[in-house]
Scaffold this motif. Structure first.
Motif, PDB file in Angstrom:
ATOM      1  N   ARG A 144       0.827  -1.209   0.000  1.00 18.80           N
ATOM      2  CA  ARG A 144       0.000   0.000   0.000  1.00 18.80           C
ATOM      3  C   ARG A 144       0.865   1.263   0.000  1.00 18.80           C
ATOM      4  NH1 ARG A 144      -3.925  -0.541   4.826  1.00 18.80           N
ATOM      5  NH2 ARG A 144      -2.808  -2.428   5.408  1.00 18.80           N
ATOM      6  N   ILE A 145       2.014   1.204   0.683  1.00 21.34           N
ATOM      7  CA  ILE A 145       2.926   2.348   0.677  1.00 21.34           C
ATOM      8  C   ILE A 145       3.460   2.585  -0.738  1.00 21.34           C
ATOM      9  CG2 ILE A 145       5.104   3.282   1.559  1.00 21.34           C
ATOM     10  CD1 ILE A 145       4.608   1.408   4.038  1.00 21.34           C
ATOM     11  N   ALA A 146       3.883   1.504  -1.400  1.00 22.64           N
ATOM     12  CA  ALA A 146       4.387   1.634  -2.773  1.00 22.64           C
ATOM     13  C   ALA A 146       3.311   2.202  -3.692  1.00 22.64           C
ATOM     14  CB  ALA A 146       4.856   0.270  -3.278  1.00 22.64           C
ATOM     15  N   LEU A 147       2.087   1.773  -3.485  1.00 22.03           N
ATOM     16  CA  LEU A 147       0.976   2.285  -4.287  1.00 22.03           C
ATOM     17  C   LEU A 147       0.772   3.774  -4.021  1.00 22.03           C
ATOM     18  CD1 LEU A 147      -1.434   1.482  -6.180  1.00 22.03           C
ATOM     19  CD2 LEU A 147      -2.786   1.257  -4.103  1.00 22.03           C
ATOM     20  N   ALA A 148       0.772   4.167  -2.736  1.00 23.81           N
ATOM     21  CA  ALA A 148       0.568   5.578  -2.387  1.00 23.81           C
ATOM     22  C   ALA A 148       1.680   6.445  -2.958  1.00 23.81           C
ATOM     23  CB  ALA A 148       0.503   5.735  -0.867  1.00 23.81           C
ATOM     24  N   ARG A 149       2.938   5.959  -2.919  1.00 21.54           N
ATOM     25  CA  ARG A 149       4.051   6.731  -3.470  1.00 21.54           C
ATOM     26  C   ARG A 149       3.868   6.956  -4.971  1.00 21.54           C
ATOM     27  NH1 ARG A 149       9.884   4.123  -3.094  1.00 21.54           N
ATOM     28  NH2 ARG A 149       8.936   2.820  -4.699  1.00 21.54           N
ATOM     29  N   ALA A 150       3.422   5.912  -5.684  1.00 23.85           N
ATOM     30  CA  ALA A 150       3.217   6.039  -7.127  1.00 23.85           C
ATOM     31  C   ALA A 150       2.028   6.941  -7.450  1.00 23.85           C
ATOM     32  CB  ALA A 150       3.010   4.658  -7.741  1.00 23.85           C
ATOM     33  N   MET A 151       1.012   6.942  -6.579  1.00 25.55           N
ATOM     34  CA  MET A 151      -0.181   7.753  -6.805  1.00 25.55           C
ATOM     35  C   MET A 151       0.023   9.212  -6.399  1.00 25.55           C
ATOM     36  SD  MET A 151      -3.058   5.042  -5.386  1.00 25.55           S
ATOM     37  CE  MET A 151      -4.454   6.145  -5.578  1.00 25.55           C
ATOM     38  N   ALA A 152       1.014   9.472  -5.550  1.00 24.74           N
ATOM     39  CA  ALA A 152       1.167  10.789  -4.935  1.00 24.74           C
ATOM     40  C   ALA A 152       1.172  11.947  -5.939  1.00 24.74           C
ATOM     41  CB  ALA A 152       2.430  10.819  -4.075  1.00 24.74           C
ATOM     42  N   PRO A 153       1.944  11.872  -7.037  1.00 21.83           N
ATOM     43  CA  PRO A 153       1.953  13.008  -7.981  1.00 21.83           C
ATOM     44  C   PRO A 153       0.778  13.025  -8.950  1.00 21.83           C
ATOM     45  CG  PRO A 153       3.528  11.343  -8.689  1.00 21.83           C
ATOM     46  CD  PRO A 153       2.956  10.857  -7.387  1.00 21.83           C
ATOM     47  N   ARG A 154      -0.195  12.174  -8.710  1.00 19.81           N
ATOM     48  CA  ARG A 154      -1.390  12.059  -9.566  1.00 19.81           C
ATOM     49  C   ARG A 154      -1.025  11.818 -11.032  1.00 19.81           C
ATOM     50  NH1 ARG A 154      -3.677  15.958  -5.762  1.00 19.81           N
ATOM     51  NH2 ARG A 154      -5.511  15.004  -4.784  1.00 19.81           N
ATOM     52  N   PRO A 155      -0.401  10.684 -11.329  1.00 18.78           N
ATOM     53  CA  PRO A 155      -0.088  10.368 -12.732  1.00 18.78           C
ATOM     54  C   PRO A 155      -1.369  10.151 -13.527  1.00 18.78           C
ATOM     55  CG  PRO A 155       0.234   8.436 -11.355  1.00 18.78           C
ATOM     56  CD  PRO A 155      -0.034   9.588 -10.420  1.00 18.78           C
ATOM     57  N   GLU A 156      -1.257  10.279 -14.837  1.00 24.90           N
ATOM     58  CA  GLU A 156      -2.430  10.068 -15.688  1.00 24.90           C
ATOM     59  C   GLU A 156      -2.837   8.604 -15.706  1.00 24.90           C
ATOM     60  OE1 GLU A 156      -3.138  12.695 -19.172  1.00 24.90           O
ATOM     61  OE2 GLU A 156      -0.948  12.790 -19.185  1.00 24.90           O
ATOM     62  N   ILE A 157      -1.861   7.726 -15.551  1.00 26.65           N
ATOM     63  CA  ILE A 157      -2.156   6.297 -15.530  1.00 26.65           C
ATOM     64  C   ILE A 157      -1.124   5.607 -14.641  1.00 26.65           C
ATOM     65  CG2 ILE A 157      -0.779   5.810 -17.603  1.00 26.65           C
ATOM     66  CD1 ILE A 157      -2.982   3.757 -18.358  1.00 26.65           C
ATOM     67  N   LEU A 158      -1.572   4.594 -13.911  1.00 23.14           N
ATOM     68  CA  LEU A 158      -0.703   3.850 -13.009  1.00 23.14           C
ATOM     69  C   LEU A 158      -0.497   2.450 -13.565  1.00 23.14           C
ATOM     70  CD1 LEU A 158       0.693   4.162 -10.212  1.00 23.14           C
ATOM     71  CD2 LEU A 158      -1.318   3.079  -9.216  1.00 23.14           C
ATOM     72  N   LEU A 159       0.750   2.008 -13.638  1.00 24.60           N
ATOM     73  CA  LEU A 159       1.092   0.684 -14.146  1.00 24.60           C
ATOM     74  C   LEU A 159       1.564  -0.178 -12.982  1.00 24.60           C
ATOM     75  CD1 LEU A 159       3.094   1.729 -17.349  1.00 24.60           C
ATOM     76  CD2 LEU A 159       0.612   1.429 -17.076  1.00 24.60           C
ATOM     77  N   LEU A 160       0.996  -1.376 -12.861  1.00 26.12           N
ATOM     78  CA  LEU A 160       1.321  -2.272 -11.752  1.00 26.12           C
ATOM     79  C   LEU A 160       1.814  -3.606 -12.302  1.00 26.12           C
ATOM     80  CD1 LEU A 160      -1.842  -0.902 -11.017  1.00 26.12           C
ATOM     81  CD2 LEU A 160      -0.837  -1.390  -8.796  1.00 26.12           C
ATOM     82  N   ASP A 161       3.089  -3.914 -12.057  1.00 25.66           N
ATOM     83  CA  ASP A 161       3.720  -5.109 -12.595  1.00 25.66           C
ATOM     84  C   ASP A 161       3.755  -6.205 -11.530  1.00 25.66           C
ATOM     85  OD1 ASP A 161       5.115  -6.936 -14.090  1.00 25.66           O
ATOM     86  OD2 ASP A 161       7.032  -5.887 -13.993  1.00 25.66           O
ATOM     87  N   GLU A 186      -9.476   7.858  -6.122  1.00 23.78           N
ATOM     88  CA  GLU A 186      -8.674   8.864  -6.810  1.00 23.78           C
ATOM     89  C   GLU A 186      -9.172   9.129  -8.231  1.00 23.78           C
ATOM     90  OE1 GLU A 186      -5.051  10.386  -5.924  1.00 23.78           O
ATOM     91  OE2 GLU A 186      -6.621  10.591  -4.422  1.00 23.78           O
ATOM     92  N   GLY A 187     -10.063   8.265  -8.740  1.00 22.43           N
ATOM     93  CA  GLY A 187     -10.501   8.397 -10.126  1.00 22.43           C
ATOM     94  C   GLY A 187      -9.380   8.145 -11.109  1.00 22.43           C
ATOM     95  N   MET A 188      -8.449   7.262 -10.725  1.00 26.58           N
ATOM     96  CA  MET A 188      -7.230   7.051 -11.498  1.00 26.58           C
ATOM     97  C   MET A 188      -7.329   5.823 -12.382  1.00 26.58           C
ATOM     98  SD  MET A 188      -3.341   6.997  -9.945  1.00 26.58           S
ATOM     99  CE  MET A 188      -3.616   8.635  -9.245  1.00 26.58           C
ATOM    100  N   SER A 189      -6.815   5.924 -13.594  1.00 22.96           N
ATOM    101  CA  SER A 189      -6.734   4.787 -14.504  1.00 22.96           C
ATOM    102  C   SER A 189      -5.501   3.960 -14.178  1.00 22.96           C
ATOM    103  CB  SER A 189      -6.652   5.261 -15.955  1.00 22.96           C
ATOM    104  OG  SER A 189      -7.777   6.040 -16.291  1.00 22.96           O
ATOM    105  N   ALA A 190      -5.561   2.670 -14.502  1.00 20.93           N
ATOM    106  CA  ALA A 190      -4.428   1.794 -14.189  1.00 20.93           C
ATOM    107  C   ALA A 190      -4.436   0.587 -15.109  1.00 20.93           C
ATOM    108  CB  ALA A 190      -4.499   1.340 -12.731  1.00 20.93           C
ATOM    109  N   ILE A 191      -3.248  -0.025 -15.229  1.00 22.46           N
ATOM    110  CA  ILE A 191      -3.108  -1.305 -15.919  1.00 22.46           C
ATOM    111  C   ILE A 191      -2.330  -2.245 -15.010  1.00 22.46           C
ATOM    112  CG2 ILE A 191      -2.181  -2.562 -17.897  1.00 22.46           C
ATOM    113  CD1 ILE A 191      -2.522  -0.101 -19.568  1.00 22.46           C
ATOM    114  N   LEU A 192      -2.910  -3.382 -14.739  1.00 24.24           N
ATOM    115  CA  LEU A 192      -2.302  -4.418 -13.914  1.00 24.24           C
ATOM    116  C   LEU A 192      -1.750  -5.516 -14.819  1.00 24.24           C
ATOM    117  CD1 LEU A 192      -2.000  -6.063 -11.135  1.00 24.24           C
ATOM    118  CD2 LEU A 192      -4.300  -6.937 -11.650  1.00 24.24           C
TER     119      LEU A 192
END
Length: 354
Positions: A144-161, A186-192
């Motif tokens: 969850r910390i890693a996720l929050a760090r990646a989400m912090a700057p509000r990227p347009e899309i989040l990629l999770l490997d 967050e209303g954020m798009s992502a690809i897992l």
């Protein structure tokens, strides 16, 4: 509406091997997508190309309508406004929780960073652990910390490997649901990227099943399970076996468990031998049924038993039955078909779903 992400006929060579072959899909704003498939199918290579770490040999990638990759060229990863969560989380062991989250905000004003960190700590339910270090927390908390760090700057899309690959199997599906909830907030798009279909089902709106560098089907989890477009998808998604049948009419297929009524696709003439995908929930245990099958294996799942049954012809089917129906191996039980979705393929003796 312009798609947030467009992948257009992307191909990638990796060590002179065709790792990705002419893949296309799109993702709208706020959607969560997934690249699902076995090891070596090209899903991580494709994710890395979206991030900007791999340059395509063919095709192009657009983000918000702007080209970020094309043959032989790619916008650097740091200029794509894309966040990424890796398999090992890549947390800084010498930084505490709030410092790890703050790393993604180092170019932001201090007042904004403080407010954003507090917001994310509350979202991931770790406000009381802000001063702790990664080694003092569980794997799920670190994730969850890693996720929050990646989400912090509000990227347009989040990629999770493969973000849950190091977790216990029992935790993965719950963590996937938790991550989906955070992304929705967050209303954020992502690809897992994952090889685990239950993670994909728990998290994604759209799933692309990959094999040998190609997307076999890009669809909802419901359609992948009930309406697979080919044998690979039928095999990879869920459990099932193949039951042989013969087309009687455009609405009927005859099997040893009786007639199946459903829409037979065009091209299957009367008398055509076919293979039918049968899921465990398509076989009902019924003491009054006309057909009987022998129990050759059973798996207790709490509320249910998953029985492996052998038909008189020798073919095998799977059957989910409430666990108060406890039958011994070798016992014969009544069964009948109850198929709502007819999934049919041309007869192929080499194909079998285990």
């Amino acid at each position: 509406m312009t798609a947030l992400l467009e992948v257009q006929k992307i191909s990638l060579l990796y060590d002179k091997t065709q790792a990705v072959n002419a893949v296309s899909f799109s993702l709208n704003e706020g959607e969560i997508g997934c690249l699902l498939g076995p090891s070596g199918c090209g899903k991580t290579t494709l994710l890395r190309s979206i991030a900007g770490f791999e340059i395509p040999s063919e095709g192009r990638i657009l983000l918000n309508g702007e080209e970020v990759s094309r043959k032989g060229w790619g916008l650097p990863p740091e200029r794509r406004n894309i966040g990424m969560v890796f398999q090992d989380f890549a947390l800084f062991p010498n930084l505490n929780v709030e410092q790890n989250i703050a790393f993604g905000l180092r170019r932001m004003p201090r007042s904004y960073s403080k407010s954003r960190i507090e917001q994310l700590l509350e979202m991931i339910e770790l406000s009381d652990s802000a001063k702790k270090y990664p080694h003092q927390l569980s794997g799920g908390q670190q994730q969850r910390i890693a996720l929050a760090r990646a989400m912090a700057p509000r990227p347009e899309i989040l990629l999770l490997d493969e973000p849950f690959s190091s977790m216990d199997i029992e935790l993965r599906e719950q963590l996937a649901r938790d991550v989906r909830k955070l992304l929705r907030l967050e209303g954020m798009s992502a690809i897992l990227v994952t090889h685990d279909q239950y993670e994909a089902f728990a998290m994604a709106d759209q799933i692309g099943v990959m094999n040998k560098g190609e997307i076999q089907q890009w669809d909802s989890s419901y359609n992948l399970y009930h309406q697979p477009k080919n044998r690979f998808v039928a095999d990879f998604i869920g459990q099932g076996v193949i039951l042989e049948g013969t087309v009687n009419s455009p609405q009927e297929v005859d099997t040893e468990l009786g007639l199946i009524v459903g829409s037979v696709p065009d091209g299957y003439k009367q008398g055509c031998p076919v293979d039918i995908l049968v899921r465990p929930d398509d076989i009902l245990h019924d003491d009054d049924a006309n057909e009987f099958a022998e129990v050759i294996d059973k798996a207790f799942r709490g509320a249910e038993f998953l029985y492996t049954l052998k038909m008189p012809s020798g073919s095998k089917v799977l059957c989910l039955t409430p666990s108060h129906h406890d039958h011994a191996i070798g016992e014969k039980i009544g069964v009948k078909l109850d198929i709502d979705h007819l999934v049919i393929f041309k007869r192929h003796s080499k194909f079998q779903v285990e």
